[in-house]
Design an enzyme around this catalytic site. Structure first.
Site: not given
Length: 521
Positions: A265, A302
């Site tokens: 990620e 994020c």
């Protein structure tokens, strides 16, 4: 809670063999006791070997045993929640109350995965019974289940020091799948990492499992991470961090004699599109909410909404003013690490260098590692002409993109790379434009949000935290939610087996009473 600073390799506490480090309190920029051990290739080999030795017994443990183990981890995390949050606050500068909530989320994830394990649907059991009379050729009995891929290396993240760390979602989902785990703890929060590692190891012991089910390592530089990815007994890797770091690990894993999957990620700006009806109706509220969510976690999430795209029309002035008002009073707050602060400063400078206009700033920084909230603006044609404007700046920074019409908005959407999320704010009058925008966003993200913001995210069966490159290295999987378990599973077919030799879940009488597909039904 007393910290030893040792590595946790199976049942052993391993002292420093490759140097030590101290944690940094980013709020004061002062080092904190004690010394924490670094390991190297020797410690990686010990942990990976133990994980491999433990794999057969753990991956074949009953679903009941595995679920109970995950619940013990959750219980142990709850018992140390206050100590864990207090230590994590010292090492990150984040509020202790926020970290208490993060610790609760971590234990909840383990309980959720325990429920997943007990229900057994993740095994995806399928049976095609024998058809001995079939012409022109008989069919043998075929039975399929998913099994764990093997020992997994997990790289802890810096920005969520509990729920994406040593006892975070990657560890929970890998253990639920039946994989054994070697965690590389992030050096930004070594004390919090040790507290979590001891909670997991205690559960291993309480459950009577092989000591190699779990280990935690720490090292300096890239050496220990590279050794983990290179080790032939490691069969999958997870990573949360920068695009450069994630792709370095991904490429390294593909160059092994036996390439392995790396589930990364990496980077995302989580674009927010304000459609005309919504902007005219509630532009000010949307602008205020956008900045409020952008500032969460000091912009170090994020899923931070970092780019807002809006048509210069009715409601735009209210939208823009609300963003200025909210951001202008935002206090400067501590960023997590010196490296993150340096990248934030560099990112601000790059935005200015490529033509972004600084609209507003929050209150001035007072400490060395403070991040000052900043809002920039460009028009749509400038954004389309300069790809660097679409890059992520980790920290309290946002960009307003003013477009001239709906066609320019769609062009901006098409210019974006892969994202973890995208958002549309709309009213009924925006339906036609939303239908044009939707397929563009579907190709670029794993989660599309309407009339809300992407952060925070639920942890559920329908959760998707993933997307096309560079958001992740494999858009088929999620790192959040119950289906995150699928990253660590692979199918095995058992053909022509006698019933007594089959895995229990596939035996004819279905003794575990699990859901199965039989002959397609």
């Amino acid at each position: 809670m007393e910290l030893t600073g040792n590595l946790i390799i199976g049942a052993s506490d391993v002292p420093a063999r490759r140097g030590t480090m101290k944690a940094l309190n980013p709020a004061s920029n002062q080092l904190i006791e004690p010394d924490f051990a670094f390991g190297g290739a020797l410690e990686v080999d010990k942990a990976a070997t133990l994980a491999d030795e433990a794999f057969d017994s753990y991956s074949h443990s009953s679903l009941a045993v595995r679920a109970a183990f995950l619940e013990r981890i959750a219980d142990n995390l709850d018992q140390v929640r206050e100590d864990l949050a207090a230590r994590a606050a010292l090492e990150t500068g984040l509020p202790e109350a926020q970290l208490q909530g993060e610790a609760s989320r971590a234990s909840t994830q383990f309980r959720q995965f325990a429920d997943v394990v007990r229900k057994g649907r993740f095994l995806q059991l399928s049976i095609d019974p024998a058809q001995p009379e079939r012409q022109p050729r008989p069919r043998m009995d075929h039975r399929l289940q998913k099994i764990a891929t093997g020992p997994v290396a997990i790289f802890g993240a810096s920005n969520f020091p509990i729920s994406y760390s040593v006892a975070g979602g990657d560890t929970a989902s890998a253990l639920a799948a039946g994989a054994t785990v070697v965690v590389k703890a992030h050096n930004a929060h070594p004390g919090a990492s040790e507290i979590m590692a001891r909670a997991v190891r205690k559960a291993v012991r309480e459950s009577g499992l092989h000591e190699g089910v779990f280990s935690m390592l720490r090292g300096s530089g890239n050496t220990i991470g590279e050794a983990l990815v290179d080790h032939p007994l490691i069969k999958a890797v997870t990573f949360t961090g920068s695009e450069a770091g994630g792709m370095a690990l991904y490429r390294r894993a593909q160059q092994r004699p036996d390439p392995i999957p790396v589930f990364t990620e990496m980077t995302s700006v989580n674009p927010t599109f304000i459609l005309p009806g919504a902007m005219a109706e509630r532009g000010g509220a949307i602008g205020d909410g956008f900045i409020e969510r952008m500032l969460a976690n000091v912009g170090q999430a994020c899923l931070k909404p970092a780019i807002l795209i809006a048509i210069d029309g009715a409601g735009f002035t209210s939208l823009r003013q609300a963003m200025l008002d909210r951001l202008g009073t935002a206090p400067a707050r501590t960023l997590l690490t010196p490296a993150i602060h340096a990248a934030y400063v560099s990112g601000l400078a790059e935005l200015i260098a490529v033509g972004a206009q600084r609209l507003a700033e929050g209150t001035a920084a007072k400490a060395d590692l403070d991040g000052r909230a900043t809002l920039f603006e460009v028009d749509g044609q400038e954004f389309l002409a300069e790809p660097r404007l679409a890059g992520e700046v980790f920290g309290p920074v946002a960009l307003l993109v003013k477009v001239g019409d709906s066609d320019e908005m769609l062009a901006v959407a098409r210019s974006l790379r892969g994202q973890l999320s995208a958002t549309m704010h709309l009213e009924d009058s925006d339906t036609m434009l939303a239908r044009r925008l939707l397929p563009i966003l579907e190709r670029r993200t794993g989660r599309i949000v309407v009339n809300a913001f992407a952060h925070p995210q639920e942890v559920s069966f329908a959760s998707v935290h993933g997307g096309p490159f560079p958001a992740t290295s494999d858009s088929r999987f999620t790192s959040v939610g119950m289906t995150a378990i699928e990253r660590f599973l692979r199918p095995v077919c058992y053909q022509g087996f006698p019933d007594e030799l089959l895995p229990e879940a596939l035996r004819e009488a279905n003794p575990l009473h699990l859901p199965r597909i039989v002959d397609g039904q």
